[in-house]
Every structure is written in C-alpha cells, then in structure tokens.
Design a protein around this motif. Structure first.
Motif, PDB file in Angstrom:
ATOM      1  N   PRO A  36       1.604 -19.246  63.811  1.00 38.04           N
ATOM      2  CA  PRO A  36       2.794 -18.778  62.432  1.00 38.04           C
ATOM      3  C   PRO A  36       1.383 -19.091  61.083  1.00 38.04           C
ATOM      4  O   PRO A  36       1.148 -19.808  60.779  1.00 38.04           O
ATOM      5  N   ILE A  37       1.818 -18.364  60.036  1.00 39.33           N
ATOM      6  CA  ILE A  37       1.427 -18.045  59.180  1.00 39.33           C
ATOM      7  C   ILE A  37       2.288 -19.117  57.993  1.00 39.33           C
ATOM      8  O   ILE A  37       3.471 -18.535  58.154  1.00 39.33           O
ATOM      9  N   LEU A  38       1.938 -20.788  58.358  1.00 39.24           N
ATOM     10  CA  LEU A  38       3.037 -20.946  56.922  1.00 39.24           C
ATOM     11  C   LEU A  38       2.910 -20.467  55.444  1.00 39.24           C
ATOM     12  O   LEU A  38       1.486 -20.656  54.985  1.00 39.24           O
ATOM     13  N   THR A  39       3.951 -20.118  54.338  1.00 39.49           N
ATOM     14  CA  THR A  39       3.809 -19.919  53.962  1.00 39.49           C
ATOM     15  C   THR A  39       4.127 -21.065  52.160  1.00 39.49           C
ATOM     16  O   THR A  39       5.430 -21.529  52.678  1.00 39.49           O
ATOM     17  N   PRO A  40       3.498 -21.692  51.447  1.00 41.07           N
ATOM     18  CA  PRO A  40       4.391 -22.535  50.535  1.00 41.07           C
ATOM     19  C   PRO A  40       5.359 -22.560  50.195  1.00 41.07           C
ATOM     20  O   PRO A  40       5.942 -21.479  49.949  1.00 41.07           O
ATOM     21  N   SER A  41       6.241 -24.000  50.696  1.00 37.37           N
ATOM     22  CA  SER A  41       7.807 -23.685  49.998  1.00 37.37           C
ATOM     23  C   SER A  41       7.540 -23.350  48.492  1.00 37.37           C
ATOM     24  O   SER A  41       8.802 -23.621  47.691  1.00 37.37           O
ATOM     25  N   ILE A  42       6.720 -23.700  47.530  1.00 42.75           N
ATOM     26  CA  ILE A  42       7.104 -24.238  46.185  1.00 42.75           C
ATOM     27  C   ILE A  42       6.004 -23.399  45.515  1.00 42.75           C
ATOM     28  O   ILE A  42       4.648 -23.615  46.821  1.00 42.75           O
ATOM     29  N   SER A  43       5.500 -22.357  44.299  1.00 41.03           N
ATOM     30  CA  SER A  43       5.002 -22.226  43.750  1.00 41.03           C
ATOM     31  C   SER A  43       3.663 -23.243  43.031  1.00 41.03           C
ATOM     32  O   SER A  43       3.759 -24.669  43.189  1.00 41.03           O
ATOM     33  N   LEU A  44       1.939 -22.497  44.004  1.00 36.78           N
ATOM     34  CA  LEU A  44       1.109 -23.734  43.057  1.00 36.78           C
ATOM     35  C   LEU A  44       1.388 -24.724  41.371  1.00 36.78           C
ATOM     36  O   LEU A  44       1.426 -25.443  41.391  1.00 36.78           O
ATOM     37  N   SER A  46       4.548 -25.632  39.880  1.00 39.80           N
ATOM     38  CA  SER A  46       5.575 -25.991  40.020  1.00 39.80           C
ATOM     39  C   SER A  46       4.658 -27.091  41.064  1.00 39.80           C
ATOM     40  O   SER A  46       4.899 -28.519  40.778  1.00 39.80           O
ATOM     41  N   PHE A  47       4.009 -26.870  41.975  1.00 32.80           N
ATOM     42  CA  PHE A  47       3.491 -27.861  43.116  1.00 32.80           C
ATOM     43  C   PHE A  47       2.345 -29.047  41.873  1.00 32.80           C
ATOM     44  O   PHE A  47       2.602 -30.510  41.608  1.00 32.80           O
ATOM     45  N   LEU A  48       1.880 -28.128  40.643  1.00 23.38           N
ATOM     46  CA  LEU A  48       0.601 -29.136  40.084  1.00 23.38           C
ATOM     47  C   LEU A  48       2.021 -29.776  38.542  1.00 23.38           C
ATOM     48  O   LEU A  48       1.962 -30.840  38.530  1.00 23.38           O
ATOM     49  N   ASP A  49       3.429 -28.813  38.263  1.00 24.04           N
ATOM     50  CA  ASP A  49       3.991 -29.591  37.689  1.00 24.04           C
ATOM     51  C   ASP A  49       4.437 -30.636  37.645  1.00 24.04           C
ATOM     52  O   ASP A  49       4.776 -32.419  36.935  1.00 24.04           O
ATOM     53  N   SER A  50       4.848 -31.028  39.409  1.00 29.98           N
ATOM     54  CA  SER A  50       4.992 -32.348  39.665  1.00 29.98           C
ATOM     55  C   SER A  50       3.946 -33.225  40.315  1.00 29.98           C
ATOM     56  O   SER A  50       4.175 -34.382  39.532  1.00 29.98           O
ATOM     57  N   ILE A  51       3.018 -33.361  40.443  1.00 33.45           N
ATOM     58  CA  ILE A  51       2.416 -33.932  40.244  1.00 33.45           C
ATOM     59  C   ILE A  51       1.476 -34.571  38.286  1.00 33.45           C
ATOM     60  O   ILE A  51       1.934 -35.798  38.229  1.00 33.45           O
ATOM     61  N   TRP A  52       1.584 -33.720  37.717  1.00 33.67           N
ATOM     62  CA  TRP A  52       1.935 -34.151  35.537  1.00 33.67           C
ATOM     63  C   TRP A  52       2.396 -34.819  35.804  1.00 33.67           C
ATOM     64  O   TRP A  52       2.924 -35.887  35.206  1.00 33.67           O
ATOM     65  N   GLU A  53       3.747 -34.621  36.330  1.00 32.40           N
ATOM     66  CA  GLU A  53       5.464 -35.507  35.728  1.00 32.40           C
ATOM     67  C   GLU A  53       5.354 -37.072  36.519  1.00 32.40           C
ATOM     68  O   GLU A  53       5.738 -38.071  36.038  1.00 32.40           O
ATOM     69  N   GLY A  54       4.695 -36.670  37.667  1.00 30.32           N
ATOM     70  CA  GLY A  54       4.632 -38.018  38.248  1.00 30.32           C
ATOM     71  C   GLY A  54       3.666 -39.080  37.599  1.00 30.32           C
ATOM     72  O   GLY A  54       3.927 -39.973  36.956  1.00 30.32           O
ATOM     73  N   GLN A  55       2.781 -38.163  37.063  1.00 33.13           N
ATOM     74  CA  GLN A  55       1.718 -39.091  36.395  1.00 33.13           C
ATOM     75  C   GLN A  55       2.470 -40.143  35.206  1.00 33.13           C
ATOM     76  O   GLN A  55       1.764 -40.706  34.798  1.00 33.13           O
ATOM     77  N   ARG A  56       2.901 -39.136  34.531  1.00 33.79           N
ATOM     78  CA  ARG A  56       3.173 -39.337  32.902  1.00 33.79           C
ATOM     79  C   ARG A  56       4.173 -40.190  33.388  1.00 33.79           C
ATOM     80  O   ARG A  56       4.300 -41.407  32.903  1.00 33.79           O
ATOM     81  N   ALA A  57       5.626 -39.495  34.300  1.00 30.31           N
ATOM     82  CA  ALA A  57       6.048 -41.261  34.907  1.00 30.31           C
ATOM     83  C   ALA A  57       5.559 -42.332  34.764  1.00 30.31           C
ATOM     84  O   ALA A  57       6.432 -43.334  34.451  1.00 30.31           O
ATOM     85  N   ARG A  58       4.506 -42.885  36.127  1.00 27.62           N
ATOM     86  CA  ARG A  58       3.534 -43.814  35.643  1.00 27.62           C
ATOM     87  C   ARG A  58       3.170 -44.868  34.313  1.00 27.62           C
ATOM     88  O   ARG A  58       1.979 -45.668  34.822  1.00 27.62           O
ATOM     89  N   GLY A  59       2.731 -43.727  33.739  1.00 28.52           N
ATOM     90  CA  GLY A  59       2.132 -44.098  32.317  1.00 28.52           C
ATOM     91  C   GLY A  59       0.823 -43.491  31.866  1.00 28.52           C
ATOM     92  O   GLY A  59      -0.219 -43.964  31.465  1.00 28.52           O
ATOM     93  N   HIS A  60       0.666 -42.681  33.325  1.00 28.80           N
ATOM     94  CA  HIS A  60      -0.987 -41.938  32.710  1.00 28.80           C
ATOM     95  C   HIS A  60      -1.380 -41.169  32.066  1.00 28.80           C
ATOM     96  O   HIS A  60      -0.386 -40.960  31.543  1.00 28.80           O
TER      97      HIS A  60
END
Length: 81
Positions: A36-44, A46-60
């Motif tokens: 099976p070829i797994l398709t990502p559940s979220i777009s790239l 959205s994924f990057l936005d979630s990383i950047w949001e986490g960094q902002r929340a940690r004060g980066h």
C-alpha cells in the motif's frame, strides 16, 4: 532473468490491478508484490505550520538574517585557517 520494474497502480475491489504505466515486458506471467502507498493525512503546509506554532509556543526565536549572514561569514573564514 529479465529486469525488475516498479510501477504503481490501483487495486480494485475484485482483486485486479490497474497499472499507472505499462512496464516494458512482453505479455506473460509475472510476479507481483502489492504494497500500500500511504497518503499523508495532512498537507505539507499544515505540517510545517504545526511545527512553527510549536516553536513559537516554546519561545523559540529564529535568527535574524544578519545573524545567519555573520555565522556563515565566520564559518567560511575558518576554512582558510
């Protein structure tokens, strides 16, 4: 032995497979491995936005353009030493 080819396709409810491209082989029996070829559940984005949001929340605080340029200049200067 003929070369092996990897092609993608769609597995149908009846068990048949529709290949996306025709492999360069003559008609006849072949060995088929289905994976099976797994398709990502979220777009790239959205994924990057979630990383950047986490960094902002940690004060980066990302480095400024000037800080990056200064770092690169110092790094390149060390190559000649």
């Amino acid at each position: 032995m003929a070369g092996a080819y990897t092609v993608t396709g769609t597995l149908r409810d009846d068990g048949s497979v529709d290949l996306d491209t025709r492999p360069p082989l003559a008609a006849g029996r072949v060995r088929l491995t289905v994976e099976p070829i797994l398709t990502p559940s979220i777009s790239l984005d959205s994924f990057l936005d979630s990383i950047w949001e986490g960094q902002r929340a940690r004060g980066h605080v990302p480095p400024t353009r000037r800080q990056v340029d200064d770092y690169l200049e110092a790094e390149r200067a060390s190559w000649d030493s």
